[in-house]
Design a protein around this motif. Structure first.
Motif, PDB file in Angstrom:
ATOM      1  N   ALA A 107      -4.386  10.074  -2.625  1.00 46.93           N
ATOM      2  CA  ALA A 107      -4.680   8.135  -3.006  1.00 46.93           C
ATOM      3  C   ALA A 107      -4.255   7.183  -2.110  1.00 46.93           C
ATOM      4  CB  ALA A 107      -3.882   8.294  -4.920  1.00 46.93           C
ATOM      5  N   ILE A 108      -5.025   6.733  -2.198  1.00 47.59           N
ATOM      6  CA  ILE A 108      -4.099   5.540  -1.373  1.00 47.59           C
ATOM      7  C   ILE A 108      -4.542   4.158  -2.094  1.00 47.59           C
ATOM      8  CG2 ILE A 108      -5.231   3.753   0.827  1.00 47.59           C
ATOM      9  CD1 ILE A 108      -4.834   6.583   1.445  1.00 47.59           C
ATOM     10  N   LEU A 109      -3.024   3.720  -2.446  1.00 48.05           N
ATOM     11  CA  LEU A 109      -3.160   2.843  -3.663  1.00 48.05           C
ATOM     12  C   LEU A 109      -2.509   1.162  -2.893  1.00 48.05           C
ATOM     13  CD1 LEU A 109      -1.122   4.732  -6.163  1.00 48.05           C
ATOM     14  CD2 LEU A 109      -3.447   4.919  -5.732  1.00 48.05           C
ATOM     15  N   VAL A 110      -3.776   0.323  -3.585  1.00 47.83           N
ATOM     16  CA  VAL A 110      -3.975  -0.773  -2.299  1.00 47.83           C
ATOM     17  C   VAL A 110      -3.243  -2.047  -4.167  1.00 47.83           C
ATOM     18  CG1 VAL A 110      -4.468  -3.315  -1.817  1.00 47.83           C
ATOM     19  CG2 VAL A 110      -4.982  -0.255  -1.150  1.00 47.83           C
ATOM     20  N   ASN A 111      -2.268  -2.096  -3.829  1.00 45.37           N
ATOM     21  CA  ASN A 111      -0.901  -3.005  -4.946  1.00 45.37           C
ATOM     22  C   ASN A 111      -1.801  -4.176  -4.847  1.00 45.37           C
ATOM     23  OD1 ASN A 111       0.715  -2.865  -7.278  1.00 45.37           O
ATOM     24  ND2 ASN A 111       2.678  -2.493  -5.569  1.00 45.37           N
ATOM     25  N   THR A 112      -2.482  -4.845  -6.339  1.00 51.13           N
ATOM     26  CA  THR A 112      -3.201  -5.784  -6.327  1.00 51.13           C
ATOM     27  C   THR A 112      -2.765  -7.430  -6.119  1.00 51.13           C
ATOM     28  OG1 THR A 112      -4.333  -4.607  -7.884  1.00 51.13           O
ATOM     29  CG2 THR A 112      -5.006  -6.968  -7.335  1.00 51.13           C
ATOM     30  N   TYR A 113      -1.085  -7.834  -6.747  1.00 53.03           N
ATOM     31  CA  TYR A 113      -0.738  -8.810  -6.600  1.00 53.03           C
ATOM     32  C   TYR A 113       0.847  -8.834  -5.721  1.00 53.03           C
ATOM     33  CZ  TYR A 113      -3.210  -8.069 -11.015  1.00 53.03           C
ATOM     34  OH  TYR A 113      -4.512  -8.530 -11.645  1.00 53.03           O
ATOM     35  N   ARG A 114       0.763  -8.187  -4.657  1.00 54.06           N
ATOM     36  CA  ARG A 114       1.523  -7.380  -3.425  1.00 54.06           C
ATOM     37  C   ARG A 114       0.786  -8.537  -2.288  1.00 54.06           C
ATOM     38  NH1 ARG A 114       4.130  -7.695  -7.554  1.00 54.06           N
ATOM     39  NH2 ARG A 114       5.713  -5.929  -8.336  1.00 54.06           N
ATOM     40  N   THR A 115       2.130  -8.775  -1.395  1.00 58.59           N
ATOM     41  CA  THR A 115       2.137  -8.951  -0.065  1.00 58.59           C
ATOM     42  C   THR A 115       2.814  -8.218   0.903  1.00 58.59           C
ATOM     43  OG1 THR A 115       3.943 -10.334  -0.226  1.00 58.59           O
ATOM     44  CG2 THR A 115       1.642 -11.441  -0.417  1.00 58.59           C
ATOM     45  N   ALA A 116       1.630  -7.993   1.694  1.00 56.09           N
ATOM     46  CA  ALA A 116       1.459  -6.763   3.204  1.00 56.09           C
ATOM     47  C   ALA A 116       3.647  -7.430   3.318  1.00 56.09           C
ATOM     48  CB  ALA A 116       1.141  -6.685   4.717  1.00 56.09           C
ATOM     49  N   ALA A 117       5.204  -6.223   3.918  1.00 54.03           N
ATOM     50  CA  ALA A 117       5.839  -7.058   4.902  1.00 54.03           C
ATOM     51  C   ALA A 117       5.386  -6.576   6.422  1.00 54.03           C
ATOM     52  CB  ALA A 117       6.699  -5.483   5.076  1.00 54.03           C
ATOM     53  N   PRO A 118       6.460  -7.563   6.791  1.00 55.45           N
ATOM     54  CA  PRO A 118       6.236  -7.763   8.144  1.00 55.45           C
ATOM     55  C   PRO A 118       6.026  -6.608   9.321  1.00 55.45           C
ATOM     56  CG  PRO A 118       7.610  -9.059   7.523  1.00 55.45           C
ATOM     57  CD  PRO A 118       7.067  -8.507   6.126  1.00 55.45           C
ATOM     58  N   ASP A 119       6.681  -5.152   8.454  1.00 54.68           N
ATOM     59  CA  ASP A 119       6.168  -4.230   9.081  1.00 54.68           C
ATOM     60  C   ASP A 119       5.628  -3.257   9.059  1.00 54.68           C
ATOM     61  OD1 ASP A 119       7.758  -3.699   6.745  1.00 54.68           O
ATOM     62  OD2 ASP A 119       9.310  -1.883   7.640  1.00 54.68           O
ATOM     63  N   ASP A 120       4.906  -3.831   8.052  1.00 53.49           N
ATOM     64  CA  ASP A 120       3.571  -2.805   7.815  1.00 53.49           C
ATOM     65  C   ASP A 120       2.820  -3.050   8.698  1.00 53.49           C
ATOM     66  OD1 ASP A 120       3.632  -1.837   5.129  1.00 53.49           O
ATOM     67  OD2 ASP A 120       3.160  -3.733   4.259  1.00 53.49           O
ATOM     68  N   PRO A 121       1.674  -2.431   9.862  1.00 51.68           N
ATOM     69  CA  PRO A 121       0.725  -2.250  10.589  1.00 51.68           C
ATOM     70  C   PRO A 121      -0.303  -2.826  10.404  1.00 51.68           C
ATOM     71  CG  PRO A 121       0.570  -0.220   9.102  1.00 51.68           C
ATOM     72  CD  PRO A 121       1.625  -0.786   8.890  1.00 51.68           C
ATOM     73  N   PHE A 122      -0.737  -3.301   9.562  1.00 52.30           N
ATOM     74  CA  PHE A 122      -2.154  -4.160   8.920  1.00 52.30           C
ATOM     75  C   PHE A 122      -0.997  -5.686   8.794  1.00 52.30           C
ATOM     76  CE2 PHE A 122      -0.825  -1.796   5.274  1.00 52.30           C
ATOM     77  CZ  PHE A 122      -0.361  -2.338   4.396  1.00 52.30           C
ATOM     78  N   TYR A 123       0.183  -5.954   8.576  1.00 50.33           N
ATOM     79  CA  TYR A 123       0.342  -7.297   8.332  1.00 50.33           C
ATOM     80  C   TYR A 123      -0.071  -8.756   8.630  1.00 50.33           C
ATOM     81  CZ  TYR A 123       4.196 -10.999   7.852  1.00 50.33           C
ATOM     82  OH  TYR A 123       4.418 -12.569   7.861  1.00 50.33           O
ATOM     83  N   PRO A 124      -0.467  -8.467  10.249  1.00 51.08           N
ATOM     84  CA  PRO A 124      -1.197 -10.226  11.192  1.00 51.08           C
ATOM     85  C   PRO A 124      -3.459  -9.926  10.484  1.00 51.08           C
ATOM     86  CG  PRO A 124      -0.454  -8.396  12.210  1.00 51.08           C
ATOM     87  CD  PRO A 124      -0.032  -7.581  10.776  1.00 51.08           C
ATOM     88  N   THR A 145       0.710  -1.174   0.173  1.00 54.82           N
ATOM     89  CA  THR A 145       0.166   0.329  -0.356  1.00 54.82           C
ATOM     90  C   THR A 145       0.728   1.212  -0.253  1.00 54.82           C
ATOM     91  OG1 THR A 145      -0.458   0.014   2.088  1.00 54.82           O
ATOM     92  CG2 THR A 145      -1.764  -1.125   1.270  1.00 54.82           C
ATOM     93  N   ARG A 146      -0.103   2.295  -0.296  1.00 50.32           N
ATOM     94  CA  ARG A 146       0.886   3.733  -0.284  1.00 50.32           C
ATOM     95  C   ARG A 146       0.220   4.838  -0.263  1.00 50.32           C
ATOM     96  NH1 ARG A 146       4.810   2.136   0.606  1.00 50.32           N
ATOM     97  NH2 ARG A 146       7.116   2.228   0.236  1.00 50.32           N
ATOM     98  N   THR A 147       0.511   6.205   0.289  1.00 47.93           N
ATOM     99  CA  THR A 147      -0.430   7.276   0.417  1.00 47.93           C
ATOM    100  C   THR A 147       0.965   7.837  -0.361  1.00 47.93           C
ATOM    101  OG1 THR A 147      -1.315   6.476   2.281  1.00 47.93           O
ATOM    102  CG2 THR A 147      -1.517   8.968   1.732  1.00 47.93           C
ATOM    103  N   ARG A 148      -0.251   8.720  -1.076  1.00 50.46           N
ATOM    104  CA  ARG A 148       0.486   9.457  -1.726  1.00 50.46           C
ATOM    105  C   ARG A 148      -0.601  10.862  -1.850  1.00 50.46           C
ATOM    106  NH1 ARG A 148       4.631   7.430  -4.987  1.00 50.46           N
ATOM    107  NH2 ARG A 148       4.031   5.110  -5.659  1.00 50.46           N
ATOM    108  N   VAL A 149       0.243  11.445  -1.909  1.00 57.89           N
ATOM    109  CA  VAL A 149      -0.014  13.410  -0.912  1.00 57.89           C
ATOM    110  C   VAL A 149       0.211  14.392  -3.016  1.00 57.89           C
ATOM    111  CG1 VAL A 149      -0.188  15.087   0.785  1.00 57.89           C
ATOM    112  CG2 VAL A 149      -0.032  13.100   1.313  1.00 57.89           C
ATOM    113  N   LEU A 150      -0.628  14.911  -2.675  1.00 51.70           N
ATOM    114  CA  LEU A 150      -0.758  15.889  -3.525  1.00 51.70           C
ATOM    115  C   LEU A 150       0.000  17.223  -3.136  1.00 51.70           C
ATOM    116  CD1 LEU A 150      -2.414  15.836  -6.536  1.00 51.70           C
ATOM    117  CD2 LEU A 150      -3.456  17.419  -6.109  1.00 51.70           C
TER     118      LEU A 150
END
Length: 423
Positions: A361-378, A337-342
């Protein structure tokens, strides 16, 4: 596979904005003239003169590398350090006042060079395990690596690594902070540093890519009539009232499909599955994920759980600070995921109160998995983003906004960085 061309994105990455803080260099009579941006004095009414500081030229030994135009090269000292199997070299940046402030010694600087050199040797030896690094080696995208005492952007924010373009198309520079290496315990541990360096090559590959911009296909937003609310108003609404407000915003301001429609013609995941399914129609995948995003957004604004745990996410979806939440296909990047600010200069005026907003813009990269340090990983349970249920996706989006939305955008690329941007 159709992907978004990252060089065309008109917004800035909140977590990885790569900016090279470069002082203009002018060569005259064998001397480098540094033009001081901060030294100017008012003489009379409105008269300004710039002070010029003359210092001896600093020469970097490129040992066979193509020379760079004056004013483009980042200042380096001493000879470059080679890595067997790589076309680039490692250079030291000049010492500065930050070394004393950070407690970085000359021994630490030497250790940083040797650790980085050995880490790159590990990556070269196992290059097939790191596709971004391997791609960059094949394309010779990395012109050089410069190890600085500290690495900061134009706003003075410190970063462990930064990538910046050069005037040579398809060539970039990687800056590494020696103080960050020390602080994070990487000195003398090249095997630990190697995978961290490898992750930076998604940015090397992206910034070196000078492919033409993809065409935008979305229409204009109804900025003036967008029914955004104040944070106080949002707090007073019930869950169902927030859902109704969200529906109004979805019809005028808030988008749930990326402008490039990067998922058109792409395969999709069933919920909970890692098996890709071919679409029945060119826009089937785009529509499927748009529906899933909208279901997730409704959960965020309706359910008390999100108001209690991630209130900033609820407010940002309804006060205009977020204007896109979408699944995307960005194959060049490894993040989930990424947050991109104008940027500030592209801020928009929204709503009846003419509120000035730098939307994200909040982007969710469809074919990627979360990394262990992502807050939503669990919450993702190891699944690709595109395989998450609406409930899981709601938590991912809410945590992404809660942790990464910012009140103001970060500084954009410096002029130097735009020299090889695609036309």
């Amino acid at each position: 596979m159709k992907t978004i061309g990252l060089q065309s994105e008109p917004v800035l990455d909140c977590r990885q904005v790569s900016v090279l803080h470069i002082t203009t260099l002018l060569l005259r009579a064998g001397l480098i003239i540094l033009v001081s941006r901060g030294a100017s004095w008012a003489i009379g009414a409105g008269a300004v003169a710039c002070a010029l500081l003359f210092v001896p030229a600093v020469h970097a030994n490129h040992q066979g590398h193509v020379s760079h135009p004056d004013g483009e090269a980042h200042i380096t000292v001493g000879a470059g350090y080679s890595i067997p199997g790589a076309s680039f070299q490692i250079f030291m940046g000049p010492g500065n006042d930050a070394a004393e402030e950070t407690g970085l010694t000359q021994a630490d600087r030497s250790a940083a060079v040797e650790t980085v050199r050995e880490a790159f040797a590990v990556l070269v030896q196992h290059r097939t395990d790191y596709p971004r690094f391997d791609e960059s080696l094949k394309k010779e995208a990395l012109a050089r690596v410069v190890i600085e005492t500290t690495v900061v952007n134009d706003e003075g924010r410190a970063f462990p690594f930064l990538v910046a373009r050069t005037t040579q198309p398809g060539r970039v520079i990687l800056l590494i902070s020696a103080s960050s290496l020390k602080e994070n315990g990487y000195l003398h541990h090249p095997n630990t540093l190697a995978p961290v360096l490898a992750r930076e090559f998604q940015w090397v590959a992206s910034k070196a890519d000078t492919a033409p911009k993809p065409k935008m296909v979305a229409g204009e937003r109804a900025l003036k009539s967008a029914p955004i609310r104040t944070d106080q108003d949002i707090a007073a609404l019930s869950g169902e009232e927030r859902v109704r407000l969200l529906q109004q915003l979805l019809g005028s301001y808030l988008r749930t499909v990326d402008d490039q429609r990067s998922l058109d013609g792409q395969s999709y995941y069933e919920v909970g599955s890692t098996v890709l399914v071919a679409p029945t129609h060119p826009d089937s995948t785009t529509k499927l994920y748009e529906i899933r995003v909208r279901e997730a957004l409704q959960r965020i604004v309706r359910e008390p759980f999100f108001w209690e745990r991630t209130p900033k996410a609820v407010r940002s979806l309804l006060n205009g600070k977020v204007w896109t939440v979408a699944f995307v296909n960005i194959d060049q990047r490894d993040w989930a995921t990424r947050t991109r600010v104008l940027p500030e200069e592209k801020a928009v005026i929204v709503g009846a109160r003419d509120q000035r907003v730098q939307p994200a813009a909040i982007l969710v990269n469809t074919y990627r998995t979360a990394a262990p340090d992502d807050p939503f990983y669990p919450d993702t349970q190891g699944l690709p983003m595109g395989a998450l249920s609406a409930e899981q996706l709601a938590r991912v989006i809410a945590l992404e906004i809660q942790h990464n939305i910012q009140e103001k955008s970060m500084a954009g690329h410096v002029a130097q960085d735009a020299l090889t941007a695609p036309k």
